[in-house]
Design an enzyme around this catalytic site. Structure first.
Site, PDB file in Angstrom:
ATOM      1  CD  GLU A  16      58.692  74.346   4.305  1.00 57.51           C
ATOM      2  OE1 GLU A  16      58.106  73.557   3.522  1.00 57.51           O
ATOM      3  OE2 GLU A  16      58.833  74.109   5.513  1.00 57.51           O
ATOM      4  CG  PHE A  17      61.303  76.310  -0.424  1.00 54.25           C
ATOM      5  CD1 PHE A  17      62.232  76.224   0.598  1.00 54.25           C
ATOM      6  CD2 PHE A  17      60.527  75.213  -0.715  1.00 54.25           C
ATOM      7  CE1 PHE A  17      62.408  75.046   1.295  1.00 54.25           C
ATOM      8  CE2 PHE A  17      60.692  74.026  -0.010  1.00 54.25           C
ATOM      9  CZ  PHE A  17      61.625  73.942   1.004  1.00 54.25           C
TER      10      PHE A  17
END
Length: 364
Positions: free
Chosen positions: A131-132
Protein backbone atom coordinates in the site's frame (compact mmCIF):
# COMPACT_ATOMS: atom_id res chain seq x y z
CA UNK A 1 16.18 -15.36 14.75
CA UNK A 2 15.82 -17.88 11.98
CA UNK A 3 16.55 -16.40 8.56
CA UNK A 4 14.42 -17.92 5.84
CA UNK A 5 15.62 -18.01 2.24
CA UNK A 6 15.75 -20.07 -0.89
CA UNK A 7 12.95 -21.69 -3.18
CA UNK A 8 10.71 -21.10 -6.23
CA UNK A 9 6.74 -20.90 -7.35
CA UNK A 10 2.81 -20.87 -9.79
CA UNK A 11 -0.82 -21.26 -9.03
CA UNK A 12 -3.74 -22.48 -11.00
CA UNK A 13 -6.38 -24.27 -8.99
CA UNK A 14 -8.55 -22.47 -6.43
CA UNK A 15 -12.08 -23.01 -5.12
CA UNK A 16 -14.70 -21.44 -7.44
CA UNK A 17 -15.72 -18.94 -4.74
CA UNK A 18 -13.53 -16.95 -2.37
CA UNK A 19 -15.05 -16.12 1.00
CA UNK A 20 -11.98 -14.62 2.59
CA UNK A 21 -10.94 -12.66 5.64
CA UNK A 22 -7.75 -11.11 6.95
CA UNK A 23 -6.74 -12.25 10.42
CA UNK A 24 -4.77 -9.56 12.31
CA UNK A 25 -1.78 -11.12 14.01
CA UNK A 26 -2.37 -8.85 17.03
CA UNK A 27 -5.81 -10.41 17.69
CA UNK A 28 -4.71 -12.06 20.92
CA UNK A 29 -8.27 -12.22 22.26
CA UNK A 30 -9.44 -13.95 19.07
CA UNK A 31 -7.27 -17.04 18.52
CA UNK A 32 -7.37 -19.08 15.27
CA UNK A 33 -9.46 -21.69 17.10
CA UNK A 34 -12.25 -19.09 17.36
CA UNK A 35 -12.57 -18.79 13.56
CA UNK A 36 -15.75 -20.36 12.19
CA UNK A 37 -14.32 -21.99 9.07
CA UNK A 38 -17.78 -22.88 7.76
CA UNK A 39 -18.08 -19.18 6.83
CA UNK A 40 -14.77 -18.84 4.97
CA UNK A 41 -12.71 -20.52 2.26
CA UNK A 42 -9.47 -18.54 2.74
CA UNK A 43 -7.92 -16.83 5.76
CA UNK A 44 -5.04 -14.36 5.35
CA UNK A 45 -2.55 -14.05 8.20
CA UNK A 46 -1.78 -10.33 8.51
CA UNK A 47 1.04 -9.44 8.38
CA UNK A 48 4.64 -10.47 7.82
CA UNK A 49 7.34 -8.16 6.46
CA UNK A 50 10.80 -8.86 5.05
CA UNK A 51 13.96 -7.33 6.44
CA UNK A 52 14.19 -3.88 4.84
CA UNK A 53 17.87 -4.38 3.95
CA UNK A 54 18.23 -8.05 2.99
CA UNK A 55 14.59 -8.51 1.88
CA UNK A 56 14.53 -11.95 3.51
CA UNK A 57 11.91 -12.95 6.05
CA UNK A 58 13.32 -13.36 9.53
CA UNK A 59 10.98 -15.47 11.64
CA UNK A 60 11.56 -15.53 15.39
CA UNK A 61 10.88 -18.70 17.36
CA UNK A 62 7.80 -17.15 18.96
CA UNK A 63 6.37 -16.08 15.58
CA UNK A 64 7.17 -19.50 14.14
CA UNK A 65 5.05 -21.12 16.86
CA UNK A 66 2.18 -18.72 16.09
CA UNK A 67 2.35 -19.47 12.35
CA UNK A 68 2.37 -23.23 12.86
CA UNK A 69 -0.63 -22.99 15.20
CA UNK A 70 -2.46 -20.77 12.68
CA UNK A 71 -2.05 -23.06 9.67
CA UNK A 72 -2.53 -26.28 11.63
CA UNK A 73 -5.72 -25.07 13.30
CA UNK A 74 -7.34 -23.92 10.06
CA UNK A 75 -6.19 -26.97 8.10
CA UNK A 76 -8.04 -29.13 10.62
CA UNK A 77 -11.12 -26.93 10.77
CA UNK A 78 -14.51 -28.35 9.93
CA UNK A 79 -14.47 -27.67 7.06
CA UNK A 80 -10.80 -26.79 6.55
CA UNK A 81 -9.88 -23.32 5.28
CA UNK A 82 -6.93 -22.47 3.08
CA UNK A 83 -4.34 -20.13 4.54
CA UNK A 84 -2.14 -17.42 3.04
CA UNK A 85 0.22 -15.03 4.76
CA UNK A 86 -0.05 -11.42 3.73
CA UNK A 87 3.05 -9.28 3.25
CA UNK A 88 3.04 -5.60 4.10
CA UNK A 89 -0.20 -3.92 5.12
CA UNK A 90 -1.16 -0.31 5.63
CA UNK A 91 1.49 0.24 8.27
CA UNK A 92 4.34 -1.36 6.34
CA UNK A 93 7.37 0.38 4.85
CA UNK A 94 6.22 1.03 1.29
CA UNK A 95 9.60 2.46 0.33
CA UNK A 96 11.29 -0.80 1.36
CA UNK A 97 8.96 -2.76 -0.90
CA UNK A 98 9.73 -0.32 -3.71
CA UNK A 99 13.47 -0.85 -3.21
CA UNK A 100 13.00 -4.62 -3.17
CA UNK A 101 11.02 -4.55 -6.40
CA UNK A 102 13.52 -2.31 -8.18
CA UNK A 103 16.17 -4.90 -9.06
CA UNK A 104 16.18 -8.54 -10.24
CA UNK A 105 18.53 -9.68 -7.46
CA UNK A 106 16.49 -8.26 -4.57
CA UNK A 107 13.25 -9.49 -6.14
CA UNK A 108 14.76 -12.96 -6.36
CA UNK A 109 15.84 -12.99 -2.72
CA UNK A 110 12.41 -11.79 -1.59
CA UNK A 111 10.51 -14.29 -3.75
CA UNK A 112 12.59 -17.28 -2.67
CA UNK A 113 12.31 -16.34 0.98
CA UNK A 114 8.53 -15.86 0.76
CA UNK A 115 8.11 -19.29 -0.82
CA UNK A 116 10.30 -20.84 1.87
CA UNK A 117 8.15 -19.29 4.60
CA UNK A 118 4.97 -20.56 2.98
CA UNK A 119 6.27 -24.11 2.70
CA UNK A 120 8.01 -24.20 6.07
CA UNK A 121 4.90 -23.18 7.99
CA UNK A 122 2.24 -24.93 5.93
CA UNK A 123 0.58 -22.02 4.13
CA UNK A 124 -1.34 -22.57 0.91
CA UNK A 125 -0.20 -19.29 -0.58
CA UNK A 126 1.13 -15.76 -0.27
CA UNK A 127 -0.63 -12.40 -0.52
CA UNK A 128 1.13 -9.11 -1.30
CA UNK A 129 -0.41 -6.06 0.38
CA UNK A 130 1.77 -3.24 -0.93
CA UNK A 131 0.00 0.00 0.00
CA UNK A 132 0.80 1.41 -2.51
CA UNK A 133 3.26 1.61 -5.39
CA UNK A 134 3.77 5.38 -5.56
CA UNK A 135 4.97 5.99 -9.11
CA UNK A 136 4.63 4.61 -12.63
CA UNK A 137 8.10 3.07 -12.18
CA UNK A 138 6.98 1.28 -9.00
CA UNK A 139 4.03 -0.08 -10.94
CA UNK A 140 6.31 -1.40 -13.68
CA UNK A 141 8.47 -3.07 -11.06
CA UNK A 142 5.39 -4.59 -9.44
CA UNK A 143 4.56 -6.18 -12.79
CA UNK A 144 8.07 -7.61 -13.05
CA UNK A 145 7.94 -8.88 -9.47
CA UNK A 146 4.68 -10.76 -10.04
CA UNK A 147 5.94 -12.30 -13.29
CA UNK A 148 9.09 -13.61 -11.64
CA UNK A 149 7.14 -14.74 -8.58
CA UNK A 150 4.73 -16.74 -10.71
CA UNK A 151 7.60 -18.37 -12.59
CA UNK A 152 9.28 -19.28 -9.31
CA UNK A 153 6.05 -20.78 -7.97
CA UNK A 154 5.77 -22.95 -11.05
CA UNK A 155 9.36 -24.14 -10.81
CA UNK A 156 9.06 -24.93 -7.11
CA UNK A 157 5.84 -26.87 -7.64
CA UNK A 158 7.35 -28.91 -10.46
CA UNK A 159 10.52 -29.61 -8.47
CA UNK A 160 8.76 -30.62 -5.25
CA UNK A 161 5.72 -32.31 -6.86
CA UNK A 162 3.47 -30.25 -4.60
CA UNK A 163 0.43 -28.17 -5.60
CA UNK A 164 1.50 -24.66 -6.62
CA UNK A 165 1.17 -21.96 -4.01
CA UNK A 166 -1.60 -19.41 -4.41
CA UNK A 167 -0.45 -15.90 -5.24
CA UNK A 168 -2.78 -12.96 -4.59
CA UNK A 169 -2.51 -9.23 -3.96
CA UNK A 170 -4.49 -6.63 -2.05
CA UNK A 171 -4.97 -3.61 -4.29
CA UNK A 172 -6.52 -0.14 -4.36
CA UNK A 173 -10.28 -0.11 -4.98
CA UNK A 174 -9.70 1.41 -8.41
CA UNK A 175 -7.26 0.35 -11.11
CA UNK A 176 -5.90 3.88 -11.24
CA UNK A 177 -5.15 6.46 -8.55
CA UNK A 178 -7.46 9.11 -9.94
CA UNK A 179 -7.42 11.10 -6.68
CA UNK A 180 -3.63 11.28 -6.51
CA UNK A 181 -1.38 14.09 -7.79
CA UNK A 182 0.86 11.31 -9.16
CA UNK A 183 -1.10 9.60 -11.99
CA UNK A 184 -0.46 5.87 -12.11
CA UNK A 185 -2.30 2.63 -12.78
CA UNK A 186 -1.74 -0.98 -11.86
CA UNK A 187 -0.04 -3.23 -14.47
CA UNK A 188 -3.22 -5.14 -15.24
CA UNK A 189 -1.65 -7.45 -17.83
CA UNK A 190 0.80 -8.78 -15.24
CA UNK A 191 -1.81 -9.06 -12.49
CA UNK A 192 -4.18 -10.89 -14.81
CA UNK A 193 -1.56 -13.37 -15.94
CA UNK A 194 0.35 -13.96 -12.72
CA UNK A 195 -2.12 -13.69 -9.83
CA UNK A 196 -4.85 -16.10 -8.83
CA UNK A 197 -6.98 -13.09 -7.90
CA UNK A 198 -6.84 -9.55 -6.54
CA UNK A 199 -8.39 -8.37 -3.28
CA UNK A 200 -9.83 -4.94 -4.12
CA UNK A 201 -9.95 -2.85 -0.94
CA UNK A 202 -13.37 -1.25 -1.32
CA UNK A 203 -13.28 0.80 1.88
CA UNK A 204 -11.61 3.82 3.49
CA UNK A 205 -13.43 6.06 1.02
CA UNK A 206 -14.07 8.70 3.69
CA UNK A 207 -12.59 9.31 7.13
CA UNK A 208 -11.67 11.94 9.70
CA UNK A 209 -8.72 13.07 7.54
CA UNK A 210 -11.50 15.15 5.96
CA UNK A 211 -13.89 17.14 8.15
CA UNK A 212 -16.89 16.08 6.08
CA UNK A 213 -18.82 12.95 7.03
CA UNK A 214 -19.19 10.19 4.45
CA UNK A 215 -19.63 6.44 4.05
CA UNK A 216 -16.58 4.28 4.73
CA UNK A 217 -17.43 1.94 1.87
CA UNK A 218 -20.18 3.33 -0.36
CA UNK A 219 -21.42 0.87 -2.95
CA UNK A 220 -22.65 3.80 -5.05
CA UNK A 221 -22.17 7.55 -4.79
CA UNK A 222 -24.36 9.90 -6.83
CA UNK A 223 -21.84 12.71 -6.33
CA UNK A 224 -18.44 11.15 -7.08
CA UNK A 225 -16.50 8.13 -8.36
CA UNK A 226 -15.38 7.26 -4.85
CA UNK A 227 -17.47 4.11 -4.57
CA UNK A 228 -17.13 0.37 -4.94
CA UNK A 229 -19.06 -0.07 -8.18
CA UNK A 230 -16.90 2.51 -9.93
CA UNK A 231 -13.71 0.93 -8.62
CA UNK A 232 -14.64 -2.65 -9.43
CA UNK A 233 -15.88 -1.66 -12.89
CA UNK A 234 -12.61 0.17 -13.55
CA UNK A 235 -10.69 -3.06 -12.89
CA UNK A 236 -12.95 -5.07 -15.17
CA UNK A 237 -12.90 -2.42 -17.92
CA UNK A 238 -9.09 -2.40 -17.75
CA UNK A 239 -9.02 -6.10 -18.58
CA UNK A 240 -9.08 -7.86 -15.20
CA UNK A 241 -11.38 -10.89 -15.53
CA UNK A 242 -14.26 -10.66 -13.02
CA UNK A 243 -13.40 -14.16 -11.78
CA UNK A 244 -10.02 -12.79 -10.70
CA UNK A 245 -11.55 -9.93 -8.69
CA UNK A 246 -12.56 -10.29 -5.03
CA UNK A 247 -14.51 -7.47 -3.38
CA UNK A 248 -13.30 -6.07 -0.07
CA UNK A 249 -15.81 -5.44 2.73
CA UNK A 250 -15.11 -3.62 6.01
CA UNK A 251 -15.95 -4.90 9.48
CA UNK A 252 -15.27 -1.47 10.95
CA UNK A 253 -16.54 2.08 10.64
CA UNK A 254 -15.12 5.59 10.42
CA UNK A 255 -16.08 8.19 13.03
CA UNK A 256 -16.27 11.99 13.27
CA UNK A 257 -17.04 14.62 15.90
CA UNK A 258 -19.81 16.79 14.45
CA UNK A 259 -19.58 20.57 14.46
CA UNK A 260 -23.32 20.77 15.03
CA UNK A 261 -25.07 17.60 16.29
CA UNK A 262 -28.31 18.85 14.71
CA UNK A 263 -26.72 18.82 11.24
CA UNK A 264 -25.91 15.14 11.00
CA UNK A 265 -26.46 13.64 7.57
CA UNK A 266 -23.91 12.44 5.04
CA UNK A 267 -21.80 15.42 4.05
CA UNK A 268 -22.11 17.21 7.38
CA UNK A 269 -19.29 19.35 8.76
CA UNK A 270 -17.13 17.78 11.47
CA UNK A 271 -14.29 19.13 13.57
CA UNK A 272 -12.17 16.01 13.92
CA UNK A 273 -12.24 12.30 14.61
CA UNK A 274 -14.93 10.76 16.76
CA UNK A 275 -14.82 7.74 19.10
CA UNK A 276 -11.89 5.38 18.71
CA UNK A 277 -9.77 8.21 17.28
CA UNK A 278 -11.71 7.92 14.04
CA UNK A 279 -12.16 4.13 13.82
CA UNK A 280 -14.44 1.63 15.58
CA UNK A 281 -14.90 -2.06 14.92
CA UNK A 282 -18.37 -3.29 14.04
CA UNK A 283 -18.57 -4.95 17.45
CA UNK A 284 -17.74 -1.65 19.16
CA UNK A 285 -20.28 0.23 17.02
CA UNK A 286 -23.09 -2.14 17.96
CA UNK A 287 -22.19 -1.78 21.62
CA UNK A 288 -22.01 2.03 21.44
CA UNK A 289 -25.33 2.32 19.59
CA UNK A 290 -27.03 0.14 22.18
CA UNK A 291 -25.54 1.74 25.28
CA UNK A 292 -25.95 5.34 24.09
CA UNK A 293 -29.26 4.86 22.24
CA UNK A 294 -27.76 5.90 18.91
CA UNK A 295 -29.92 6.87 15.95
CA UNK A 296 -29.23 4.44 13.08
CA UNK A 297 -29.93 5.53 9.50
CA UNK A 298 -29.82 3.43 6.32
CA UNK A 299 -28.76 5.44 3.27
CA UNK A 300 -30.15 3.90 0.09
CA UNK A 301 -28.17 6.14 -2.27
CA UNK A 302 -24.82 4.81 -1.07
CA UNK A 303 -25.95 1.46 0.42
CA UNK A 304 -24.40 2.31 3.74
CA UNK A 305 -25.40 2.88 7.34
CA UNK A 306 -24.54 5.68 9.72
CA UNK A 307 -25.39 6.31 13.32
CA UNK A 308 -25.51 9.51 15.34
CA UNK A 309 -24.65 9.31 19.01
CA UNK A 310 -24.75 12.81 20.49
CA UNK A 311 -22.06 14.72 18.61
CA UNK A 312 -20.48 11.53 17.22
CA UNK A 313 -21.10 10.38 13.63
CA UNK A 314 -20.22 6.83 12.54
CA UNK A 315 -20.31 5.52 8.96
CA UNK A 316 -20.22 1.74 8.61
CA UNK A 317 -21.79 -1.40 7.14
CA UNK A 318 -24.26 -3.78 8.78
CA UNK A 319 -25.65 -7.19 7.72
CA UNK A 320 -28.15 -5.59 5.30
CA UNK A 321 -25.68 -3.38 3.44
CA UNK A 322 -23.12 -6.20 3.37
CA UNK A 323 -25.52 -8.74 1.87
CA UNK A 324 -26.58 -6.16 -0.72
CA UNK A 325 -22.92 -5.73 -1.69
CA UNK A 326 -22.42 -9.48 -1.89
CA UNK A 327 -25.37 -9.61 -4.28
CA UNK A 328 -23.76 -6.98 -6.49
CA UNK A 329 -20.48 -8.87 -6.42
CA UNK A 330 -22.29 -11.91 -7.78
CA UNK A 331 -24.12 -9.81 -10.36
CA UNK A 332 -20.76 -8.54 -11.61
CA UNK A 333 -19.51 -12.12 -11.84
CA UNK A 334 -16.77 -11.59 -9.24
CA UNK A 335 -14.83 -14.42 -7.61
CA UNK A 336 -16.07 -13.58 -4.15
CA UNK A 337 -15.47 -11.24 -1.24
CA UNK A 338 -13.14 -10.74 1.70
CA UNK A 339 -13.32 -8.91 5.02
CA UNK A 340 -10.97 -6.61 6.83
CA UNK A 341 -10.72 -7.73 9.52
CA UNK A 342 -11.95 -11.01 10.92
CA UNK A 343 -11.83 -10.21 14.64
CA UNK A 344 -13.84 -6.96 14.22
CA UNK A 345 -17.19 -8.70 13.70
CA UNK A 346 -19.73 -9.24 16.48
CA UNK A 347 -20.37 -12.94 17.04
CA UNK A 348 -19.82 -13.55 13.28
CA UNK A 349 -23.02 -11.58 12.60
CA UNK A 350 -21.97 -9.93 9.34
CA UNK A 351 -19.74 -12.84 8.27
CA UNK A 352 -22.58 -15.34 8.57
CA UNK A 353 -25.03 -13.13 6.66
CA UNK A 354 -22.50 -12.66 3.86
CA UNK A 355 -21.76 -16.37 3.60
CA UNK A 356 -25.43 -17.31 3.41
CA UNK A 357 -26.17 -14.61 0.83
CA UNK A 358 -23.65 -15.92 -1.71
CA UNK A 359 -25.92 -18.12 -3.82
CA UNK A 360 -24.02 -20.92 -5.47
CA UNK A 361 -24.49 -21.37 -9.21
CA UNK A 362 -24.53 -24.75 -10.94
CA UNK A 363 -20.81 -24.63 -11.74
CA UNK A 364 -20.00 -24.53 -8.04
Amino acid sequence: MTTISGCLAESTTTPPVVKGAYYPSWSTSFPPSAINTSLFTHIFYAFLAPNNVTFKFEISNSTAAVLVNFTTTLRHGSPPAKTLFSIGGGGADSEALARMASSPSSRGVFIDSAIDVARMFGFDGVDLDWEFPESPKDMENLGRLLKEWRQAIGKESKYTHRPPLLLTAAVYFSVDFFLSPVPRSFPVASLRKNLDWINAMCYDFHGAWSNITGPNAALFDPNSNINSIYGLSSWINAGMPPKKVVMGLPLYGRTWHLKDPKVNGIGSIAVGPGPGDGVLTYSQIVKLNKEENGTVVYDADTVSVYSVVGSSWIGYDDPLTTTTKVGYAQALGLRGYFFWALSFDKNSDISSHASRSWILDKSE
